[in-house]
Design an enzyme around this catalytic site. Structure first.
Site, PDB file in Angstrom:
ATOM      1  CE  LYS A 108      -4.134   2.162   0.651  1.00  0.00           C
ATOM      2  NZ  LYS A 108      -3.864   2.787  -0.451  1.00  0.00           N
TER       3      LYS A 108
ATOM      4  CE  LYS B  65       4.570   7.160   5.530  1.00  0.00           C
ATOM      5  NZ  LYS B  65       4.264   8.231   4.676  1.00  0.00           N
TER       6      LYS B  65
ATOM      7  CE  LYS C  45       4.538   7.484  -1.921  1.00  0.00           C
ATOM      8  NZ  LYS C  45       4.273   7.920  -0.760  1.00  0.00           N
TER       9      LYS C  45
ATOM     10  CB  THR D 271      -1.682  13.489   4.793  1.00  0.00           C
ATOM     11  OG1 THR D 271      -2.126  12.586   4.158  1.00  0.00           O
ATOM     12  CG2 THR D 271      -0.318  13.596   4.956  1.00  0.00           C
TER      13      THR D 271
ATOM     14  CG  ASN E 112      -3.629  16.524   0.131  1.00  0.00           C
ATOM     15  OD1 ASN E 112      -3.275  16.084   1.409  1.00  0.00           O
ATOM     16  ND2 ASN E 112      -5.106  16.466  -0.053  1.00  0.00           N
TER      17      ASN E 112
ATOM     18  CB  SER F  97      -5.437   5.093   2.540  1.00  0.00           C
ATOM     19  OG  SER F  97      -5.471   6.151   1.190  1.00  0.00           O
TER      20      SER F  97
HETATM   21  P1  NAD Z   1       0.985  18.201  -3.486  1.00  0.00           P
HETATM   22  O1  NAD Z   1       1.504  18.011  -4.934  1.00  0.00           O
HETATM   23  O2  NAD Z   1      -0.272  18.299  -3.228  1.00  0.00           O
HETATM   24  O3  NAD Z   1       2.007  19.375  -2.975  1.00  0.00           O
HETATM   25  C1  NAD Z   1       3.178  19.681  -3.016  1.00  0.00           C
HETATM   26  C2  NAD Z   1       3.717  21.232  -2.548  1.00  0.00           C
HETATM   27  O4  NAD Z   1       5.059  21.160  -2.433  1.00  0.00           O
HETATM   28  C3  NAD Z   1       3.234  22.384  -3.439  1.00  0.00           C
HETATM   29  O5  NAD Z   1       2.938  23.385  -2.704  1.00  0.00           O
HETATM   30  C4  NAD Z   1       4.523  22.431  -4.260  1.00  0.00           C
HETATM   31  O6  NAD Z   1       4.489  23.948  -4.751  1.00  0.00           O
HETATM   32  C5  NAD Z   1       5.548  22.262  -3.206  1.00  0.00           C
HETATM   33  N1  NAD Z   1       6.952  21.913  -3.775  1.00  0.00           N
HETATM   34  C6  NAD Z   1       7.168  21.294  -4.818  1.00  0.00           C
HETATM   35  N2  NAD Z   1       8.398  21.363  -5.315  1.00  0.00           N
HETATM   36  C7  NAD Z   1       9.028  22.457  -4.298  1.00  0.00           C
HETATM   37  C8  NAD Z   1      10.295  22.744  -4.237  1.00  0.00           C
HETATM   38  N3  NAD Z   1      11.470  22.492  -4.976  1.00  0.00           N
HETATM   39  N4  NAD Z   1      10.556  23.607  -3.158  1.00  0.00           N
HETATM   40  C9  NAD Z   1       9.340  24.061  -2.373  1.00  0.00           C
HETATM   41  N5  NAD Z   1       8.182  23.657  -2.540  1.00  0.00           N
HETATM   42  C10 NAD Z   1       7.950  22.810  -3.453  1.00  0.00           C
HETATM   43  O7  NAD Z   1       1.556  17.031  -2.679  1.00  0.00           O
HETATM   44  P2  NAD Z   1       1.106  16.432  -1.501  1.00  0.00           P
HETATM   45  O8  NAD Z   1       0.198  15.399  -1.646  1.00  0.00           O
HETATM   46  O9  NAD Z   1       0.933  17.877  -0.440  1.00  0.00           O
HETATM   47  O10 NAD Z   1       2.576  15.880  -0.781  1.00  0.00           O
HETATM   48  C11 NAD Z   1       3.791  16.922  -0.147  1.00  0.00           C
HETATM   49  C12 NAD Z   1       4.782  15.551   0.516  1.00  0.00           C
HETATM   50  O11 NAD Z   1       3.983  14.957   1.588  1.00  0.00           O
HETATM   51  C13 NAD Z   1       4.933  14.638  -0.215  1.00  0.00           C
HETATM   52  O12 NAD Z   1       6.511  14.441   0.204  1.00  0.00           O
HETATM   53  C14 NAD Z   1       4.301  13.515  -0.139  1.00  0.00           C
HETATM   54  O13 NAD Z   1       4.985  12.318  -0.572  1.00  0.00           O
HETATM   55  C15 NAD Z   1       4.105  13.602   1.221  1.00  0.00           C
HETATM   56  N6  NAD Z   1       2.747  12.686   1.730  1.00  0.00           N
HETATM   57  C16 NAD Z   1       1.630  13.227   1.127  1.00  0.00           C
HETATM   58  C17 NAD Z   1       0.460  12.297   1.352  1.00  0.00           C
HETATM   59  C18 NAD Z   1      -0.828  12.616   0.869  1.00  0.00           C
HETATM   60  O14 NAD Z   1      -1.899  11.994   1.443  1.00  0.00           O
HETATM   61  N7  NAD Z   1      -1.269  13.595  -0.044  1.00  0.00           N
HETATM   62  C19 NAD Z   1       0.687  11.542   2.579  1.00  0.00           C
HETATM   63  C20 NAD Z   1       1.785  11.125   3.028  1.00  0.00           C
HETATM   64  C21 NAD Z   1       2.922  12.008   2.710  1.00  0.00           C
END
Ligand code: NAD
Length: 415
Positions: A71, A95, A107, A191, A222, A348
């Site tokens: 997952k 996790k 992943k 999250t 997000n 999830s």
């Molecule tokens: P997203 O695409 O919704 O948002 C990503 C954010 O990061 C955006 O604001 C983007 O502008 C910013 N960003 C991208 N590149 C950047 C850079 N070089 N410098 C500064 N900011 C930058 O993604 P998300 O779902 O919010 O995921 C963010 C992190 O959280 C990732 O590491 C992801 O693996 C982790 N994560 C997400 C979830 C989930 O449910 N979406 C769950 C666990 C972990």
């Protein structure tokens, strides 16, 4: 450590825990966890609306399924690479084990710049990706979800395509779907909600009143935007924020910024903000720093300059190993990614359960179950941290390694 390869980070983190407790974990388990069980790479064609055929590359890493189906998310990102997926899949194994879910770790992602494609083409690409993965995923095998660059719309397309290709009437092959198509209430914000819950649990055990305290947020997608919303609902104030368009400070109206960032695909241009360099952003005096963008963001130098009490890792792998050591020396707590951002996979899992039983839960129930799970896991890790006099990250890995090792020590799991 090479900046390009995030896999080194998890290797260093595990080596650190083995240096403390290595004799409690069998060599077999260490060897098994060092390699993913399957590395799937697909290259597939899509005929785009301009009539041209384009090839796309996708990855799915199935790291470990000792405790259940793989997952983890699917990232849609232009610079994605195999070892990045390997690292992220390993973190998913830890996790899911940390949260005691009956799931393994996986992943993957698609190498794509989503901003370059129309919705019509994105649908074609997502459906073809699902087709290419169809033999490898499914509700009892491997259940993908959204991650950076992907969202519920993409999960809807992929789940639908998977059902068509495999002639399935089940709905839980992908999670993070939209609610009308079988998604769970609360998944979108889960999250960020979990990030805020870990802060609340940390504040409780430290007698730290969150009201009137400040935080800075790197990443406003997000995870970042919802984490900010919930932290503010708990009396905190976001005083600086950054994303791929830049770093800014000022008196930020959060709801308006959320709307603006969604509409403009970034925060740049939002009214009355003062632009900062990334270095100055991380020097901002505040109570909590939340990296919620991407991996390898907090370097050793940035760690020396942080002026805060706590770092909460909304993103996966945002802190370099050397930086982690600096924070430890400076007495700055770090709530690690596998704990802080685990709310997403917890909900999830709830979605997967609801799909299996065709039963749909109201939001209050989902949130209450998420809160209980985050609180229970935080307490168990906090206790371990204090008993062993180690960091939160070391305590998380100590727990997951012991549990996975116990699983492999069951007669028959290693032949
Ligand atoms: P997203 O695409 O919704 O948002 C990503 C954010 O990061 C955006 O604001 C983007 O502008 C910013 N960003 C991208 N590149 C950047 C850079 N070089 N410098 C500064 N900011 C930058 O993604 P998300 O779902 O919010 O995921 C963010 C992190 O959280 C990732 O590491 C992801 O693996 C982790 N994560 C997400 C979830 C989930 O449910 N979406 C769950 C666990 C972990």
């Amino acid at each position: 450590m090479s900046k390009e390869n995030v896999y080194t980070l998890i290797e260093e983190q595990l080596k650190d825990v083995f240096s403390l407790f290595g004799d409690e974990i069998s060599d077999g388990t260490k060897k098994i966890l060092a390699k993913p069980q399957k590395e799937i790479i697909v290259n597939f064609p899509v005929k785009l609306s301009n009539g041209q055929v384009e090839m796309f590359k996708g990855y799915r890493i199935q790291h470990n399924n000792l405790f259940g189906p793989y997952k983890g998310g699917l990232r849609f990102y232009k610079n994605i690479y195999l070892d990045e997926c390997n690292a992220l899949a390993s973190w998913m194994t830890h996790k899911n084990t940390l949260q005691d879910l009956p799931l393994g770790g996986g992943k993957g992602g698609l190498k794509i710049d989503v901003t370059k494609y129309s919705d019509e083409d994105l649908e074609k690409i997502s459906r073809n990706f699902a087709k290419a993965l169809a033999n490898h995923v499914g509700e009892n095998v491997d259940i993908p979800a959204p991650d950076m660059g992907s969202n519920s719309q993409i999960m809807d397309w992929m789940n639908d395509e998977h059902k068509k290709v495999t002639h399935s009437s089940q709905n839980g092959h992908y999670t993070g779907k939209s609610i009308i198509l079988g998604g769970s209430e609360g998944r979108t914000e889960a999250t960020g909600y979990g990030v805020c819950q870990s802060v609340k649990e940390w504040a409780k055990v430290n007698n730290f009143d969150l009201k009137g305290k400040t935080f800075i947020m790197q990443g406003f997608g997000n995870v970042g935007s919802y984490a900010a919303k919930f932290l503010e609902e708990n009396g905190m104030k976001m005083i600086a924020v950054g994303d791929h368009t830049g770093y800014f400070s000022g008196n930020i109206n959060l709801n308006e910024l959320m709307e603006y960032a969604q509409k403009n695909r970034g925060i740049k241009g939002f009214e009355n903000l003062h632009e900062l360099s990334k270095e100055d952003f991380f020097k901002t005096k505040c109570d909590i720093v939340v990296p919620a963008a991407m991996e390898l963001q907090i370097s050793e130098e940035i760690a020396q300059n942080l002026d805060c009490k706590l770092v909460v890792e909304g993103a996966n792998g945002p802190t370099y190993f050397a930086a982690d050591k600096v924070l430890e020396k400076r007495g700055i707590d770090v709530i690690p990614d596998i704990l802080a951002n685990s709310g997403g996979v917890v909900v999830s899992y709830f979605e997967w359960l609801q799909n299996k039983y065709s039963e749909y839960w109201v939001k209050e129930y989902v949130i209450k179950k998420l809160e209980d799970k985050m609180a229970q896991t935080f307490k168990k890790i906090h206790k371990l941290k204090n008993e062993k006099n180690i960091t939160y990250r070391q305590a998380c890995y100590y727990y997951t390694l012991k549990k996975i090792d116990a699983g492999y020590m069951m007669k028959g799991n290693i032949y």
